[in-house]
Design an enzyme around this catalytic site. Sequence first.
Site, PDB file in Angstrom:
ATOM      1  N   ARG A 189      12.195  -1.129 -46.876  1.00 30.22           N
ATOM      2  CA  ARG A 189      13.019   0.001 -46.953  1.00 30.22           C
ATOM      3  C   ARG A 189      12.327   1.223 -47.003  1.00 30.22           C
ATOM      4  O   ARG A 189      12.609   2.042 -46.337  1.00 30.22           O
ATOM      5  CB  ARG A 189      13.537  -0.653 -48.538  1.00 30.22           C
ATOM      6  CG  ARG A 189      14.428  -2.140 -48.815  1.00 30.22           C
ATOM      7  CD  ARG A 189      14.827  -2.375 -50.079  1.00 30.22           C
ATOM      8  NE  ARG A 189      16.026  -3.185 -49.756  1.00 30.22           N
ATOM      9  CZ  ARG A 189      15.386  -4.646 -49.443  1.00 30.22           C
ATOM     10  NH1 ARG A 189      14.569  -4.840 -49.968  1.00 30.22           N
ATOM     11  NH2 ARG A 189      16.178  -5.406 -50.053  1.00 30.22           N
TER      12      ARG A 189
ATOM     13  N   GLN B  43       9.155  -9.747 -33.969  1.00 30.74           N
ATOM     14  CA  GLN B  43       9.597 -10.485 -35.536  1.00 30.74           C
ATOM     15  C   GLN B  43      10.612 -11.436 -34.541  1.00 30.74           C
ATOM     16  O   GLN B  43      11.416 -10.515 -33.692  1.00 30.74           O
ATOM     17  CB  GLN B  43       9.593 -10.211 -36.064  1.00 30.74           C
ATOM     18  CG  GLN B  43      10.903 -10.645 -37.523  1.00 30.74           C
ATOM     19  CD  GLN B  43      11.619 -10.348 -37.389  1.00 30.74           C
ATOM     20  OE1 GLN B  43      12.606  -9.536 -37.260  1.00 30.74           O
ATOM     21  NE2 GLN B  43      13.234 -11.659 -37.839  1.00 30.74           N
TER      22      GLN B  43
ATOM     23  N   ARG C  19       5.871  -0.504 -53.953  1.00 29.35           N
ATOM     24  CA  ARG C  19       6.655   1.048 -53.792  1.00 29.35           C
ATOM     25  C   ARG C  19       5.184   1.566 -53.873  1.00 29.35           C
ATOM     26  O   ARG C  19       5.950   2.748 -53.637  1.00 29.35           O
ATOM     27  CB  ARG C  19       7.580   0.528 -54.226  1.00 29.35           C
ATOM     28  CG  ARG C  19       9.211   0.525 -54.174  1.00 29.35           C
ATOM     29  CD  ARG C  19       9.798   0.722 -53.529  1.00 29.35           C
ATOM     30  NE  ARG C  19      10.752  -0.040 -53.023  1.00 29.35           N
ATOM     31  CZ  ARG C  19      11.003  -1.239 -52.392  1.00 29.35           C
ATOM     32  NH1 ARG C  19      10.227  -1.689 -51.956  1.00 29.35           N
ATOM     33  NH2 ARG C  19      12.567  -2.039 -51.899  1.00 29.35           N
TER      34      ARG C  19
ATOM     35  N   HIS D 142      12.110 -12.465 -47.640  1.00 28.01           N
ATOM     36  CA  HIS D 142      13.047 -11.439 -46.608  1.00 28.01           C
ATOM     37  C   HIS D 142      13.943 -10.358 -47.869  1.00 28.01           C
ATOM     38  O   HIS D 142      14.778 -10.045 -47.920  1.00 28.01           O
ATOM     39  CB  HIS D 142      13.859 -12.145 -46.189  1.00 28.01           C
ATOM     40  CG  HIS D 142      14.799 -12.298 -44.926  1.00 28.01           C
ATOM     41  ND1 HIS D 142      14.076 -12.815 -43.913  1.00 28.01           N
ATOM     42  CD2 HIS D 142      15.660 -10.828 -44.372  1.00 28.01           C
ATOM     43  CE1 HIS D 142      14.954 -12.337 -42.672  1.00 28.01           C
ATOM     44  NE2 HIS D 142      15.919 -11.520 -43.249  1.00 28.01           N
TER      45      HIS D 142
END
Length: 395
Positions: free
Chosen positions: A337, A131, A317, A282
């Site tokens: 995350r 990226q 999640r 983002h």
Amino acid sequence: MSRLDRCLSVRDFEREARRILPRCVEGYVCGGTEDGASLDESLRAMRDIGFRPRGLRVVDERSSALHLFGENYAMPVGFAPTGFSAIVMHECDLALARAAQEADIPFIISGASCVPLERLQEATGNRCWYQAYLPGNTERIGKLLARLRKAAIPVLVITIDTCVGANRENLQRLAFTVPFKMSASVVLDGMLHPRWSLNVFMRTLLGGGVPRFANLYEEIGPPITQDPPNGFRGERDKLSWEHIQWIRQQWPGKLVLKGIMDPDDARRAHAVGADGVIVSNHGGRQLDGCISPLQALPDVVAAVPPSFPVMVDGGFRRGSDVLKAVALGARMVFTGRPQLYGAAVGGMEGIRKVARIFHSEISTNMALLGCRDLADVTPELVAPIGLQAPLRRVA
């Protein structure tokens, strides 16, 4: 029972990681920008969509496998690029790349990462994507492309939503800066979190010194405590569609644009010869007040041909979250995350466990939905909470 054994879900990993990480590192990893509205919306949107499961389907043999860009993957989950992950775990980029390879899922090297991309490619058999944070300068872009070609990068992902730095007020309050600057509050923060100080900070310094901007441009840059040549964000506000057209002419591999939220941008990406897009805000870390990527996904999918891969990241999640995106037309879901939480809690094994959790939840929920493979995960299986009509039929 160890911390790792106690973590049965991504949420469990997040709670443990927040206890372990210094406040400034936690703020960088977990936080959004300004009021955190974009981040909150990405998480909330998952709850706005419900399933309509089908019973009495034979689901004893299930597969979440898929084929994308010439590779077979075990599930529609990949590891998104996460910059400065070295502050979470020693050589975190290498652990992420290896764990992704073991799980048979894609891993995207961040342009803001600290382990040289050549080393990551060598460790994974040249399977990493890359990226880029690109300046609007073809001379500088060309030098980076030469490095990527030499390293046999198969997929180039260009981030289009970072023309300027966001208003990260939370990081200013925590004295966390890029480039990283040591301060009295940061030192005290580390002292109050001895596990992180020993396992991450001291191990990194003793093992190789201050991490560097290893993959930002055509060569390994200075330590993350110094501004790289041309600045960390130099000339990004000059990047345009003309540069994307020029890159398409120069780049022989697959080309993906990340940060697409508008269907017109998706149409234009397809028109200039991109091979796919990633719907993304983002991680809620740039423009605050955005709709969620999951909300944007159906319109983006409808704007391009069915053969054009639309991927998504932001707020995922659970395996059930992933399947909602697949039902709405996503070919791949990227997480950022969750694997960093795993790294903070359990290192390499923590990352592996996060990947296993996603795979297990996807398999279980596919069975409960009445699906044997991803082709069965269709728009008819989801609907806005409180409504009966399907969200959108994807051809």
